[in-house]
Design a protein around this motif. Structure first.
Motif, PDB file in Angstrom:
ATOM      1  N   GLN A  90       0.802  -1.219   0.000  1.00  0.00           N
ATOM      2  CA  GLN A  90       0.000   0.000   0.000  1.00  0.00           C
ATOM      3  C   GLN A  90       0.839   1.276   0.000  1.00  0.00           C
ATOM      4  OE1 GLN A  90      -0.359  -2.243   2.704  1.00  0.00           O
ATOM      5  NE2 GLN A  90      -1.982  -3.426   1.726  1.00  0.00           N
ATOM      6  N   ASP A  91       2.056   1.205   0.452  1.00  0.00           N
ATOM      7  CA  ASP A  91       2.887   2.389   0.630  1.00  0.00           C
ATOM      8  C   ASP A  91       3.999   2.405  -0.414  1.00  0.00           C
ATOM      9  OD1 ASP A  91       4.988   4.143   1.525  1.00  0.00           O
ATOM     10  OD2 ASP A  91       4.162   4.062   3.551  1.00  0.00           O
ATOM     11  N   SER A  92       3.957   3.377  -1.299  1.00  0.00           N
ATOM     12  CA  SER A  92       4.931   3.417  -2.395  1.00  0.00           C
ATOM     13  C   SER A  92       6.360   3.630  -1.892  1.00  0.00           C
ATOM     14  CB  SER A  92       4.549   4.507  -3.401  1.00  0.00           C
ATOM     15  OG  SER A  92       4.583   5.788  -2.791  1.00  0.00           O
ATOM     16  N   ALA A  95       7.496   0.248  -0.626  1.00  0.00           N
ATOM     17  CA  ALA A  95       7.699  -0.602  -1.806  1.00  0.00           C
ATOM     18  C   ALA A  95       9.022  -0.260  -2.494  1.00  0.00           C
ATOM     19  CB  ALA A  95       6.529  -0.453  -2.781  1.00  0.00           C
ATOM     20  N   ALA A  96       9.314   1.024  -2.612  1.00  0.00           N
ATOM     21  CA  ALA A  96      10.560   1.437  -3.262  1.00  0.00           C
ATOM     22  C   ALA A  96      11.775   0.998  -2.458  1.00  0.00           C
ATOM     23  CB  ALA A  96      10.568   2.953  -3.449  1.00  0.00           C
TER      24      ALA A  96
END
Length: 168
Positions: A90-92, A95-96
């Motif tokens: 959910q959290d970019s 994720a990055a």
């Protein structure tokens, strides 16, 4: 113990007494220990690795991460802390970060383990990113050794996600 300069000898005696193989032993050190580590600690880790143990940094990314450590430490694995995995789908930003750690591990030929995998969504993200291994409650909760022995006798490890479908 690691800074004492005697850990490799102590572990060597334990390995000999237990009858396990060095290749079946993984030494996990926290990132914070490495920050305050000394030359003696690095020598002990190198000696353990040369004996055949695997060396992993646990909770990678939660302390004072420095890519310089990856260059000078005798490492076999990076373990991504569950705080980055929790919201990875959910959290970019999470994720990055996770994607970057996986890429660094792959580039340096260091295995990457994602800790704290609790949902299928997290597992799918990690499979899509080709994370080497995962661990967490989705795959199994802590159990008595008897339960584990029974489970391992019935199935092979599911912690390797290499057989899961990948995004094309």
């Amino acid at each position: 113990q690691l800074r004492s300069g005697h850990l490799a000898d102590t572990v060597g005696r334990a390995v000999a007494a237990s009858g396990i193989q060095w290749r079946d032993l993984e030494i996990e050190v926290t990132e914070s220990l490495l920050v305050s580590g000394s030359g003696a600690a690095l020598q002990q880790l190198q000696a353990l690795r040369e004996a055949g143990a695997t060396v992993a940094i646990d909770d990678f990314g939660t302390g004072y991460s420095s890519l310089a450590y990856l260059r000078r430490l005798p490492l076999d694995q990076l373990k991504i802390d569950q705080s980055f995995i929790r919201n990875v789908a959910q959290d970019s930003v999470d994720a990055a970060i996770v994607r970057s750690v996986i890429n660094v591990g792959q580039s340096l030929k260091i295995g990457v383990v994602a800790e704290g995998v609790e949902t299928q969504e997290q597992l799918s993200f990690l499979a899509d990113e080709a994370c080497d291994q995962v661990q967490g409650y989705l795959l199994g909760k802590p159990a008595p050794i008897e339960t584990y022995a029974e489970w391992i006798g019935r199935t092979k490890s599911v912690s390797n996600v290499s057989n899961l479908p990948r995004r094309v």
